[in-house]
Design a protein around this motif. Structure first.
Motif, PDB file in Angstrom:
ATOM      1  N   THR A  74       0.858  -1.180   0.000  1.00 53.41           N
ATOM      2  CA  THR A  74       0.000   0.000   0.000  1.00 53.41           C
ATOM      3  C   THR A  74       0.893   1.228   0.000  1.00 53.41           C
ATOM      4  N   SER A  75       0.325   2.366  -0.293  1.00 50.96           N
ATOM      5  CA  SER A  75       1.100   3.611  -0.348  1.00 50.96           C
ATOM      6  C   SER A  75       0.336   4.729   0.340  1.00 50.96           C
ATOM      7  N   ALA A  76       1.083   5.734   0.763  1.00 47.01           N
ATOM      8  CA  ALA A  76       0.480   6.926   1.372  1.00 47.01           C
ATOM      9  C   ALA A  76       1.141   8.146   0.764  1.00 47.01           C
ATOM     10  N   ASN A  77       0.315   9.105   0.321  1.00 40.83           N
ATOM     11  CA  ASN A  77       0.923  10.308  -0.221  1.00 40.83           C
ATOM     12  C   ASN A  77       1.290  11.255   0.917  1.00 40.83           C
ATOM     13  N   ILE A  78       2.383  11.977   0.753  1.00 41.88           N
ATOM     14  CA  ILE A  78       2.886  12.881   1.780  1.00 41.88           C
ATOM     15  C   ILE A  78       1.995  14.108   1.890  1.00 41.88           C
ATOM     16  N   ASP A  79       1.544  14.373   3.107  1.00 41.11           N
ATOM     17  CA  ASP A  79       0.773  15.576   3.401  1.00 41.11           C
ATOM     18  C   ASP A  79       1.769  16.720   3.562  1.00 41.11           C
ATOM     19  N   ASP A  80       1.716  17.666   2.635  1.00 38.64           N
ATOM     20  CA  ASP A  80       2.722  18.733   2.610  1.00 38.64           C
ATOM     21  C   ASP A  80       2.690  19.583   3.876  1.00 38.64           C
ATOM     22  N   GLU A  81       1.506  19.826   4.401  1.00 38.16           N
ATOM     23  CA  GLU A  81       1.388  20.641   5.617  1.00 38.16           C
ATOM     24  C   GLU A  81       2.048  19.932   6.794  1.00 38.16           C
ATOM     25  N   LEU A  82       1.791  18.649   6.945  1.00 35.72           N
ATOM     26  CA  LEU A  82       2.415  17.881   8.026  1.00 35.72           C
ATOM     27  C   LEU A  82       3.922  17.814   7.828  1.00 35.72           C
ATOM     28  N   TYR A  83       4.348  17.589   6.591  1.00 38.12           N
ATOM     29  CA  TYR A  83       5.788  17.529   6.319  1.00 38.12           C
ATOM     30  C   TYR A  83       6.480  18.809   6.773  1.00 38.12           C
ATOM     31  N   HIS A  84       5.915  19.954   6.431  1.00 41.84           N
ATOM     32  CA  HIS A  84       6.563  21.229   6.763  1.00 41.84           C
ATOM     33  C   HIS A  84       6.562  21.487   8.272  1.00 41.84           C
ATOM     34  N   ARG A  85       5.544  21.027   8.981  1.00 39.20           N
ATOM     35  CA  ARG A  85       5.550  21.164  10.442  1.00 39.20           C
ATOM     36  C   ARG A  85       6.669  20.312  11.043  1.00 39.20           C
ATOM     37  N   LEU A  86       6.803  19.100  10.544  1.00 42.12           N
ATOM     38  CA  LEU A  86       7.873  18.220  11.022  1.00 42.12           C
ATOM     39  C   LEU A  86       9.240  18.772  10.644  1.00 42.12           C
ATOM     40  N   ASP A  87       9.332  19.316   9.444  1.00 46.49           N
ATOM     41  CA  ASP A  87      10.604  19.855   8.964  1.00 46.49           C
ATOM     42  C   ASP A  87      11.063  21.024   9.833  1.00 46.49           C
ATOM     43  N   GLU A  88      10.127  21.869  10.214  1.00 49.84           N
ATOM     44  CA  GLU A  88      10.466  23.001  11.075  1.00 49.84           C
ATOM     45  C   GLU A  88      10.984  22.508  12.425  1.00 49.84           C
ATOM     46  N   ALA A  89      10.322  21.485  12.981  1.00 47.31           N
ATOM     47  CA  ALA A  89      10.739  20.940  14.274  1.00 47.31           C
ATOM     48  C   ALA A  89      12.121  20.291  14.181  1.00 47.31           C
ATOM     49  N   VAL A  90      12.373  19.572  13.103  1.00 48.00           N
ATOM     50  CA  VAL A  90      13.678  18.921  12.917  1.00 48.00           C
ATOM     51  C   VAL A  90      14.783  19.952  12.807  1.00 48.00           C
ATOM     52  N   ASN A  91      14.531  21.017  12.065  1.00 47.64           N
ATOM     53  CA  ASN A  91      15.557  22.052  11.886  1.00 47.64           C
ATOM     54  C   ASN A  91      15.814  22.828  13.173  1.00 47.64           C
ATOM     55  N   VAL A  92      14.774  23.029  13.979  1.00 48.47           N
ATOM     56  CA  VAL A  92      14.955  23.702  15.264  1.00 48.47           C
ATOM     57  C   VAL A  92      15.795  22.830  16.197  1.00 48.47           C
ATOM     58  N   GLN A  93      15.515  21.541  16.203  1.00 51.97           N
ATOM     59  CA  GLN A  93      16.194  20.637  17.126  1.00 51.97           C
ATOM     60  C   GLN A  93      17.605  20.258  16.672  1.00 51.97           C
ATOM     61  N   HIS A  94      17.790  20.107  15.349  1.00 56.73           N
ATOM     62  CA  HIS A  94      19.063  19.570  14.855  1.00 56.73           C
ATOM     63  C   HIS A  94      19.814  20.517  13.920  1.00 56.73           C
ATOM     64  N   GLY A  95      19.275  21.693  13.686  1.00 55.45           N
ATOM     65  CA  GLY A  95      19.951  22.632  12.812  1.00 55.45           C
ATOM     66  C   GLY A  95      19.649  22.367  11.348  1.00 55.45           C
ATOM     67  N   ALA A  96      20.094  23.276  10.501  1.00 55.53           N
ATOM     68  CA  ALA A  96      19.881  23.128   9.061  1.00 55.53           C
ATOM     69  C   ALA A  96      20.591  21.875   8.562  1.00 55.53           C
ATOM     70  N   ILE A  97      20.029  21.270   7.531  1.00 56.59           N
ATOM     71  CA  ILE A  97      20.546  19.990   7.057  1.00 56.59           C
ATOM     72  C   ILE A  97      22.016  20.068   6.660  1.00 56.59           C
ATOM     73  N   ARG A  98      22.453  21.171   6.097  1.00 54.05           N
ATOM     74  CA  ARG A  98      23.838  21.285   5.644  1.00 54.05           C
ATOM     75  C   ARG A  98      24.814  21.603   6.784  1.00 54.05           C
ATOM     76  N   HIS A  99      24.294  21.816   7.962  1.00 52.92           N
ATOM     77  CA  HIS A  99      25.160  22.069   9.116  1.00 52.92           C
ATOM     78  C   HIS A  99      25.127  20.917  10.115  1.00 52.92           C
ATOM     79  N   GLY A 100      24.331  19.889   9.804  1.00 51.08           N
ATOM     80  CA  GLY A 100      24.226  18.744  10.698  1.00 51.08           C
ATOM     81  C   GLY A 100      25.480  17.886  10.677  1.00 51.08           C
ATOM     82  N   GLU A 101      25.644  17.072  11.707  1.00 52.86           N
ATOM     83  CA  GLU A 101      26.822  16.208  11.806  1.00 52.86           C
ATOM     84  C   GLU A 101      26.432  14.757  12.078  1.00 52.86           C
ATOM     85  N   ASP A 102      25.199  14.388  11.720  1.00 59.10           N
ATOM     86  CA  ASP A 102      24.765  12.995  11.797  1.00 59.10           C
ATOM     87  C   ASP A 102      24.827  12.422  10.387  1.00 59.10           C
ATOM     88  N   TRP A 103      25.711  11.450  10.192  1.00 53.58           N
ATOM     89  CA  TRP A 103      25.916  10.930   8.842  1.00 53.58           C
ATOM     90  C   TRP A 103      24.986   9.759   8.525  1.00 53.58           C
TER      91      TRP A 103
END
Length: 213
Positions: free
Chosen positions: A172-201
C-alpha cells in the motif's frame, strides 16, 4: 572524480561469467548520465547477456552529486564507523562546510536518499514522517505484515508517495501531506539545525526513533 573498474559476475542461473562495471566513486557532474542509473538501481543490476537473468550486485561506492554538494557513501555495515571518521575529517575543510554527508549500507537506502534529495526534501524529516506513518499503518491495517516503508518520490499523478513494502512488493502507499511535512521539517531544523550544518551521517529509522523517543 569518477572511478570505475570491470569485474566478472557469474550468472546464478547459467553460470556464465560476464564483465560488469563497478563504480568505486561516481561524480554526477562528470557523468550526469549515471545519476538516473543510480537512482533507478540499474547501476547495481547485472543482466546476463546469455540467458537474460538479472542479478543484484552490491559494491561499496561513493556517490557524489557535486552540483548539489551531496555525498552518499554506500558501505558494508562493518565499515560505517571508519567511513564516519572520514566524513568527520572532510567536514572540517571549509570548502565542504555546506556538503550533505550520508552513509548507507544497502543499495535501496542509497536509491532512497538520491530520490529524497532530488525532490528537494530533507531526509531527516522524511525519516521522522516514515516513523509516524508506522503508527498509522498499525492502526489502519493491524494485521498487515510488512518489512519497511520507503520514500518513492513523485508519481505520474503529481503526488509524492511513501510505499509500504514486503519483500520489495508494494502493499500500500500513502501520499505525503505537505502541511504535516513542513511542520515536522520546522521541528527537525529547530532541534538539529539546518541539514547542511548537521553532523549525523547515518539518518535512518533508528535515528528517527531516537529523535521522537
Amino acid at each position: 572524480m569518477s572511478i570505475q573498474q570491470q569485474a566478472n559476475v557469474t550468472c546464478p542461473v547459467c553460470r556464465c561469467a560476464s564483465p560488469f562495471t563497478i563504480w568505486q566513486s561516481v561524480n554526477t557532474t562528470e557523468n550526469p548520465e549515471m545519476k538516473e542509473a543510480f537512482m533507478s538501481g540499474a547501476a547495481f543490476r547485472f543482466r546476463c547477456p546469455k540467458c537474460g537473468t538479472e542479478t543484484p550486485v552490491f559494491y561499496p561506492c561513493l556517490y557524489h552529486q557535486m552540483e548539489d554538494q551531496i555525498m552518499i557513501y554506500l558501505v558494508p555495515e562493518e565499515r560505517v564507523t571508519q567511513t564516519a571518521e572520514i566524513f568527520d575529517k572532510g567536514k572540517t575543510d571549509p570548502k565542504n562546510h555546506h556538503y550533505i554527508y550520508r552513509i548507507v549500507t544497502t543499495t535501496n537506502d542509497l536509491i532512497e536518499k538520491i530520490r529524497i534529495f532530488d525532490a528537494g526534501r530533507d531526509d531527516r524529516t522524511v525519516e521522522v514522517y516514515k516513523h509516524l506513518l508506522t503508527h498509522t499503518v498499525a492502526e489502519t491495517y493491524p494485521d498487515l505484515d510488512y518489512d519497511e516503508i520507503r520514500y518513492d518520490g513523485y508519481s505520474d499523478d503529481g503526488k509524492e508517495y511513501l510505499d509500504v513494502l514486503k519483500g520489495g512488493e508494494v502493499l500500500t502507499s500513502a501520499n505525503i501531506d505537505d502541511e504535516l511535512y513542513h511542520r515536522l521539517d520546522e521541528a527537525v531544523n529547530v532541534q538539529h539545525g539546518a541539514i547542511r550544518h548537521g553532523e549525523d551521517w547515518v539518518i535512518d529509522s533508528h535515528w528517527a526513533a531516537g529523535v521522537i523517543g
